[in-house]
Design a protein around this motif. Structure first.
Motif, PDB file in Angstrom:
ATOM      1  N   GLN A  47       0.829  -1.203   0.000  1.00  0.00           N
ATOM      2  CA  GLN A  47       0.000   0.000   0.000  1.00  0.00           C
ATOM      3  C   GLN A  47       0.865   1.256   0.000  1.00  0.00           C
ATOM      4  OE1 GLN A  47      -2.230   0.492   3.627  1.00  0.00           O
ATOM      5  NE2 GLN A  47      -3.242   2.360   2.917  1.00  0.00           N
ATOM      6  N   PHE A  48       1.901   1.272   0.819  1.00  0.00           N
ATOM      7  CA  PHE A  48       2.738   2.462   0.944  1.00  0.00           C
ATOM      8  C   PHE A  48       3.636   2.676  -0.269  1.00  0.00           C
ATOM      9  CE2 PHE A  48       2.759   2.205   5.880  1.00  0.00           C
ATOM     10  CZ  PHE A  48       1.410   2.510   5.897  1.00  0.00           C
ATOM     11  N   PHE A  49       3.962   1.617  -0.983  1.00  0.00           N
ATOM     12  CA  PHE A  49       4.803   1.753  -2.175  1.00  0.00           C
ATOM     13  C   PHE A  49       3.982   2.043  -3.427  1.00  0.00           C
ATOM     14  CE2 PHE A  49       8.458   0.782   0.195  1.00  0.00           C
ATOM     15  CZ  PHE A  49       9.564   0.950  -0.605  1.00  0.00           C
ATOM     16  N   ALA A  50       2.693   1.836  -3.392  1.00  0.00           N
ATOM     17  CA  ALA A  50       1.847   2.166  -4.539  1.00  0.00           C
ATOM     18  C   ALA A  50       1.795   3.686  -4.694  1.00  0.00           C
ATOM     19  CB  ALA A  50       0.441   1.604  -4.350  1.00  0.00           C
ATOM     20  N   PRO A  51       1.672   4.171  -5.925  1.00  0.00           N
ATOM     21  CA  PRO A  51       1.575   5.623  -6.116  1.00  0.00           C
ATOM     22  C   PRO A  51       0.361   6.204  -5.384  1.00  0.00           C
ATOM     23  CG  PRO A  51       2.037   4.522  -8.190  1.00  0.00           C
ATOM     24  CD  PRO A  51       1.710   3.443  -7.189  1.00  0.00           C
ATOM     25  N   GLY A  52       0.508   7.428  -4.949  1.00  0.00           N
ATOM     26  CA  GLY A  52      -0.571   8.107  -4.238  1.00  0.00           C
ATOM     27  C   GLY A  52      -0.202   8.342  -2.790  1.00  0.00           C
ATOM     28  N   ILE A  53      -1.165   8.847  -2.050  1.00  0.00           N
ATOM     29  CA  ILE A  53      -0.961   9.140  -0.639  1.00  0.00           C
ATOM     30  C   ILE A  53      -1.698   8.072   0.161  1.00  0.00           C
ATOM     31  CG2 ILE A  53      -1.329  10.797   1.226  1.00  0.00           C
ATOM     32  CD1 ILE A  53      -1.294  12.995  -0.989  1.00  0.00           C
ATOM     33  N   PRO A  54      -0.952   7.195   0.835  1.00  0.00           N
ATOM     34  CA  PRO A  54      -1.621   6.111   1.565  1.00  0.00           C
ATOM     35  C   PRO A  54      -2.360   6.627   2.795  1.00  0.00           C
ATOM     36  CG  PRO A  54       0.739   6.033   1.940  1.00  0.00           C
ATOM     37  CD  PRO A  54       0.499   7.117   0.930  1.00  0.00           C
ATOM     38  N   GLN A  55      -3.470   5.970   3.104  1.00  0.00           N
ATOM     39  CA  GLN A  55      -4.238   6.298   4.303  1.00  0.00           C
ATOM     40  C   GLN A  55      -4.230   5.102   5.235  1.00  0.00           C
ATOM     41  OE1 GLN A  55      -8.159   7.303   2.862  1.00  0.00           O
ATOM     42  NE2 GLN A  55      -7.662   9.469   2.865  1.00  0.00           N
ATOM     43  N   VAL A  56      -4.132   5.384   6.511  1.00  0.00           N
ATOM     44  CA  VAL A  56      -4.227   4.345   7.524  1.00  0.00           C
ATOM     45  C   VAL A  56      -5.188   4.860   8.589  1.00  0.00           C
ATOM     46  CG1 VAL A  56      -2.990   2.965   9.238  1.00  0.00           C
ATOM     47  CG2 VAL A  56      -1.850   3.593   7.088  1.00  0.00           C
ATOM     48  N   TYR A  57      -6.314   4.183   8.729  1.00  0.00           N
ATOM     49  CA  TYR A  57      -7.256   4.550   9.780  1.00  0.00           C
ATOM     50  C   TYR A  57      -6.723   4.068  11.121  1.00  0.00           C
ATOM     51  CZ  TYR A  57     -10.452   5.742   6.044  1.00  0.00           C
ATOM     52  OH  TYR A  57     -11.019   6.312   4.943  1.00  0.00           O
ATOM     53  N   TYR A  58      -7.218   4.672  12.200  1.00  0.00           N
ATOM     54  CA  TYR A  58      -6.642   4.389  13.509  1.00  0.00           C
ATOM     55  C   TYR A  58      -6.767   2.926  13.922  1.00  0.00           C
ATOM     56  CZ  TYR A  58     -11.362   4.777  15.506  1.00  0.00           C
ATOM     57  OH  TYR A  58     -12.685   4.598  15.783  1.00  0.00           O
ATOM     58  N   VAL A  59      -7.827   2.221  13.531  1.00  0.00           N
ATOM     59  CA  VAL A  59      -7.938   0.805  13.874  1.00  0.00           C
ATOM     60  C   VAL A  59      -6.822   0.026  13.171  1.00  0.00           C
ATOM     61  CG1 VAL A  59      -9.377  -1.277  13.726  1.00  0.00           C
ATOM     62  CG2 VAL A  59     -10.409   0.914  14.363  1.00  0.00           C
ATOM     63  N   GLY A  60      -6.540   0.372  11.926  1.00  0.00           N
ATOM     64  CA  GLY A  60      -5.445  -0.253  11.208  1.00  0.00           C
ATOM     65  C   GLY A  60      -4.093   0.123  11.778  1.00  0.00           C
ATOM     66  N   LEU A  61      -3.938   1.374  12.177  1.00  0.00           N
ATOM     67  CA  LEU A  61      -2.680   1.824  12.765  1.00  0.00           C
ATOM     68  C   LEU A  61      -2.343   1.015  14.010  1.00  0.00           C
ATOM     69  CD1 LEU A  61      -0.360   3.930  12.752  1.00  0.00           C
ATOM     70  CD2 LEU A  61      -1.794   5.302  14.267  1.00  0.00           C
ATOM     71  N   LEU A  62      -3.363   0.673  14.775  1.00  0.00           N
ATOM     72  CA  LEU A  62      -3.153  -0.073  16.011  1.00  0.00           C
ATOM     73  C   LEU A  62      -3.287  -1.580  15.814  1.00  0.00           C
ATOM     74  CD1 LEU A  62      -5.079   2.332  18.406  1.00  0.00           C
ATOM     75  CD2 LEU A  62      -2.606   2.160  18.058  1.00  0.00           C
ATOM     76  N   ALA A  63      -3.319  -2.029  14.546  1.00  0.00           N
ATOM     77  CA  ALA A  63      -3.481  -3.449  14.221  1.00  0.00           C
ATOM     78  C   ALA A  63      -4.678  -4.019  14.979  1.00  0.00           C
ATOM     79  CB  ALA A  63      -2.201  -4.233  14.485  1.00  0.00           C
ATOM     80  N   GLY A  64      -5.778  -3.275  14.905  1.00  0.00           N
ATOM     81  CA  GLY A  64      -6.987  -3.684  15.613  1.00  0.00           C
ATOM     82  C   GLY A  64      -7.630  -4.908  14.993  1.00  0.00           C
ATOM     83  N   LYS A  65      -8.157  -5.749  15.851  1.00  0.00           N
ATOM     84  CA  LYS A  65      -8.852  -6.963  15.416  1.00  0.00           C
ATOM     85  C   LYS A  65     -10.340  -6.681  15.273  1.00  0.00           C
ATOM     86  CE  LYS A  65      -5.558  -9.892  17.847  1.00  0.00           C
ATOM     87  NZ  LYS A  65      -5.361 -10.827  18.947  1.00  0.00           N
ATOM     88  N   ASN A  66     -11.043  -7.623  14.675  1.00  0.00           N
ATOM     89  CA  ASN A  66     -12.491  -7.503  14.535  1.00  0.00           C
ATOM     90  C   ASN A  66     -13.138  -7.276  15.905  1.00  0.00           C
ATOM     91  OD1 ASN A  66     -12.337  -7.964  11.809  1.00  0.00           O
ATOM     92  ND2 ASN A  66     -13.006 -10.083  11.929  1.00  0.00           N
ATOM     93  N   ASP A  67     -14.103  -6.372  15.942  1.00  0.00           N
ATOM     94  CA  ASP A  67     -14.831  -6.071  17.171  1.00  0.00           C
ATOM     95  C   ASP A  67     -16.186  -6.774  17.111  1.00  0.00           C
ATOM     96  OD1 ASP A  67     -15.989  -5.014  19.446  1.00  0.00           O
ATOM     97  OD2 ASP A  67     -15.326  -2.962  19.050  1.00  0.00           O
ATOM     98  N   ASP A  68     -16.158  -8.084  17.336  1.00  0.00           N
ATOM     99  CA  ASP A  68     -17.378  -8.889  17.263  1.00  0.00           C
ATOM    100  C   ASP A  68     -18.399  -8.490  18.325  1.00  0.00           C
ATOM    101  OD1 ASP A  68     -16.518 -10.580  15.082  1.00  0.00           O
ATOM    102  OD2 ASP A  68     -15.164 -11.559  16.506  1.00  0.00           O
ATOM    103  N   GLU A  69     -17.924  -8.074  19.492  1.00  0.00           N
ATOM    104  CA  GLU A  69     -18.834  -7.675  20.569  1.00  0.00           C
ATOM    105  C   GLU A  69     -19.677  -6.474  20.164  1.00  0.00           C
ATOM    106  OE1 GLU A  69     -17.028  -7.217  24.421  1.00  0.00           O
ATOM    107  OE2 GLU A  69     -15.795  -9.006  24.125  1.00  0.00           O
TER     108      GLU A  69
END
Length: 150
Positions: free
Chosen positions: A30-52
Protein backbone atom coordinates in the motif's frame (compact mmCIF):
# COMPACT_ATOMS: atom_id res chain seq x y z
CA UNK A 1 -21.32 -12.73 5.24
CA UNK A 2 -18.70 -10.05 5.83
CA UNK A 3 -19.17 -8.20 2.54
CA UNK A 4 -21.36 -5.48 1.14
CA UNK A 5 -21.13 -3.27 -1.92
CA UNK A 6 -19.18 -0.59 -0.09
CA UNK A 7 -16.77 -2.41 2.18
CA UNK A 8 -15.36 -5.66 3.45
CA UNK A 9 -16.63 -6.16 6.95
CA UNK A 10 -13.39 -7.09 8.63
CA UNK A 11 -10.46 -5.24 10.10
CA UNK A 12 -7.36 -5.12 7.92
CA UNK A 13 -5.35 -7.01 10.54
CA UNK A 14 -7.99 -9.71 11.09
CA UNK A 15 -8.49 -10.36 7.38
CA UNK A 16 -4.78 -11.29 7.30
CA UNK A 17 -5.29 -13.75 10.20
CA UNK A 18 -3.51 -11.39 12.62
CA UNK A 19 -0.23 -12.43 11.00
CA UNK A 20 2.20 -9.57 11.67
CA UNK A 21 4.41 -10.27 8.66
CA UNK A 22 1.48 -10.65 6.25
CA UNK A 23 -0.06 -7.44 7.62
CA UNK A 24 3.16 -5.47 7.23
CA UNK A 25 3.75 -6.88 3.73
CA UNK A 26 0.26 -5.71 2.73
CA UNK A 27 0.85 -2.29 4.27
CA UNK A 28 4.23 -2.03 2.53
CA UNK A 29 2.55 -2.69 -0.83
CA UNK A 30 0.00 0.00 0.00
CA UNK A 31 2.74 2.46 0.94
CA UNK A 32 4.80 1.75 -2.17
CA UNK A 33 1.85 2.17 -4.54
CA UNK A 34 1.57 5.62 -6.12
CA UNK A 35 -0.57 8.11 -4.24
CA UNK A 36 -0.96 9.14 -0.64
CA UNK A 37 -1.62 6.11 1.57
CA UNK A 38 -4.24 6.30 4.30
CA UNK A 39 -4.23 4.35 7.52
CA UNK A 40 -7.26 4.55 9.78
CA UNK A 41 -6.64 4.39 13.51
CA UNK A 42 -7.94 0.80 13.87
CA UNK A 43 -5.44 -0.25 11.21
CA UNK A 44 -2.68 1.82 12.76
CA UNK A 45 -3.15 -0.07 16.01
CA UNK A 46 -3.48 -3.45 14.22
CA UNK A 47 -6.99 -3.68 15.61
CA UNK A 48 -8.85 -6.96 15.42
CA UNK A 49 -12.49 -7.50 14.54
CA UNK A 50 -14.83 -6.07 17.17
CA UNK A 51 -17.38 -8.89 17.26
CA UNK A 52 -18.83 -7.68 20.57
CA UNK A 53 -19.81 -4.32 19.08
CA UNK A 54 -21.47 -6.03 16.11
CA UNK A 55 -23.52 -8.17 18.50
CA UNK A 56 -24.37 -5.17 20.67
CA UNK A 57 -25.46 -2.88 17.82
CA UNK A 58 -26.59 -5.39 15.19
CA UNK A 59 -24.60 -3.31 12.68
CA UNK A 60 -22.04 -5.28 10.66
CA UNK A 61 -19.99 -2.18 9.87
CA UNK A 62 -19.01 -1.93 13.54
CA UNK A 63 -16.66 -4.89 13.05
CA UNK A 64 -13.78 -2.61 12.08
CA UNK A 65 -14.68 0.55 13.99
CA UNK A 66 -13.55 -0.16 17.51
CA UNK A 67 -13.45 2.95 19.69
CA UNK A 68 -10.19 2.63 21.58
CA UNK A 69 -9.91 4.05 25.08
CA UNK A 70 -6.80 6.01 26.03
CA UNK A 71 -5.52 3.05 28.04
CA UNK A 72 -6.12 0.70 25.10
CA UNK A 73 -4.21 3.06 22.79
CA UNK A 74 -1.31 3.25 25.25
CA UNK A 75 -1.18 -0.56 25.34
CA UNK A 76 -1.73 -1.22 21.62
CA UNK A 77 0.89 1.27 20.43
CA UNK A 78 3.52 -0.78 22.28
CA UNK A 79 2.82 -3.95 20.26
CA UNK A 80 5.76 -4.94 18.03
CA UNK A 81 3.56 -4.99 14.91
CA UNK A 82 2.45 -1.40 15.60
CA UNK A 83 6.02 -0.26 16.25
CA UNK A 84 7.09 -1.86 12.97
CA UNK A 85 4.21 -0.15 11.15
CA UNK A 86 5.10 3.23 12.64
CA UNK A 87 8.69 2.80 11.44
CA UNK A 88 7.41 1.93 7.95
CA UNK A 89 5.15 5.00 7.96
CA UNK A 90 8.11 7.19 8.94
CA UNK A 91 10.16 5.73 6.09
CA UNK A 92 7.34 6.37 3.60
CA UNK A 93 6.86 9.92 4.84
CA UNK A 94 10.55 10.85 4.91
CA UNK A 95 12.38 9.06 2.09
CA UNK A 96 12.84 11.46 -0.86
CA UNK A 97 12.58 8.89 -3.67
CA UNK A 98 8.79 8.67 -3.14
CA UNK A 99 8.54 12.02 -4.96
CA UNK A 100 10.15 10.48 -8.04
CA UNK A 101 9.54 7.73 -10.57
CA UNK A 102 7.63 4.55 -9.69
CA UNK A 103 8.67 1.24 -11.27
CA UNK A 104 7.16 -2.23 -11.01
CA UNK A 105 10.16 -4.51 -11.33
CA UNK A 106 10.20 -7.95 -12.93
CA UNK A 107 9.91 -10.59 -10.23
CA UNK A 108 9.16 -14.26 -9.73
CA UNK A 109 5.51 -15.30 -9.42
CA UNK A 110 5.79 -15.47 -5.63
CA UNK A 111 7.54 -12.11 -5.26
CA UNK A 112 6.77 -8.42 -5.55
CA UNK A 113 9.38 -5.78 -6.33
CA UNK A 114 8.38 -2.13 -6.34
CA UNK A 115 10.89 0.71 -6.78
CA UNK A 116 10.92 4.46 -6.40
CA UNK A 117 13.79 6.53 -7.86
CA UNK A 118 14.63 10.20 -7.66
CA UNK A 119 18.01 11.77 -8.37
CA UNK A 120 20.63 9.74 -6.48
CA UNK A 121 18.06 8.03 -4.21
CA UNK A 122 16.13 4.82 -4.71
CA UNK A 123 14.21 2.37 -2.59
CA UNK A 124 13.01 -1.07 -3.62
CA UNK A 125 10.43 -3.10 -1.74
CA UNK A 126 11.05 -6.85 -2.00
CA UNK A 127 8.32 -9.16 -0.71
CA UNK A 128 8.33 -12.94 -0.67
CA UNK A 129 4.63 -13.85 -0.91
CA UNK A 130 5.26 -17.35 0.47
CA UNK A 131 6.85 -16.18 3.72
CA UNK A 132 5.70 -12.51 3.76
CA UNK A 133 9.30 -11.49 4.42
CA UNK A 134 9.53 -7.85 3.38
CA UNK A 135 12.79 -5.98 2.86
CA UNK A 136 13.40 -2.46 1.61
CA UNK A 137 16.72 -1.82 -0.08
CA UNK A 138 17.63 1.86 -0.21
CA UNK A 139 20.44 4.39 -0.37
CA UNK A 140 21.04 6.24 2.88
CA UNK A 141 22.34 9.79 3.40
CA UNK A 142 25.94 8.48 3.25
CA UNK A 143 25.29 6.83 -0.13
CA UNK A 144 25.40 3.35 1.42
CA UNK A 145 23.01 0.60 0.39
CA UNK A 146 20.91 -0.40 3.38
CA UNK A 147 18.61 -3.39 3.83
CA UNK A 148 15.64 -2.58 6.05
CA UNK A 149 13.74 -5.66 7.25
CA UNK A 150 10.20 -4.48 7.83
Amino acid sequence: DGFDVHQIRCSYYSVLNCDDDAYLAARAIQFFAPGIPQVYYVGLLAGKNDDEMVKLTGEGREINRHNFTISEIEKEVQKPVVQRLLKLIDFRNDYPAFNGEFIIENAKDNEIKLTWKKDDKFCTLNIDLDTYKSVIEYIDENKNIVLYNI
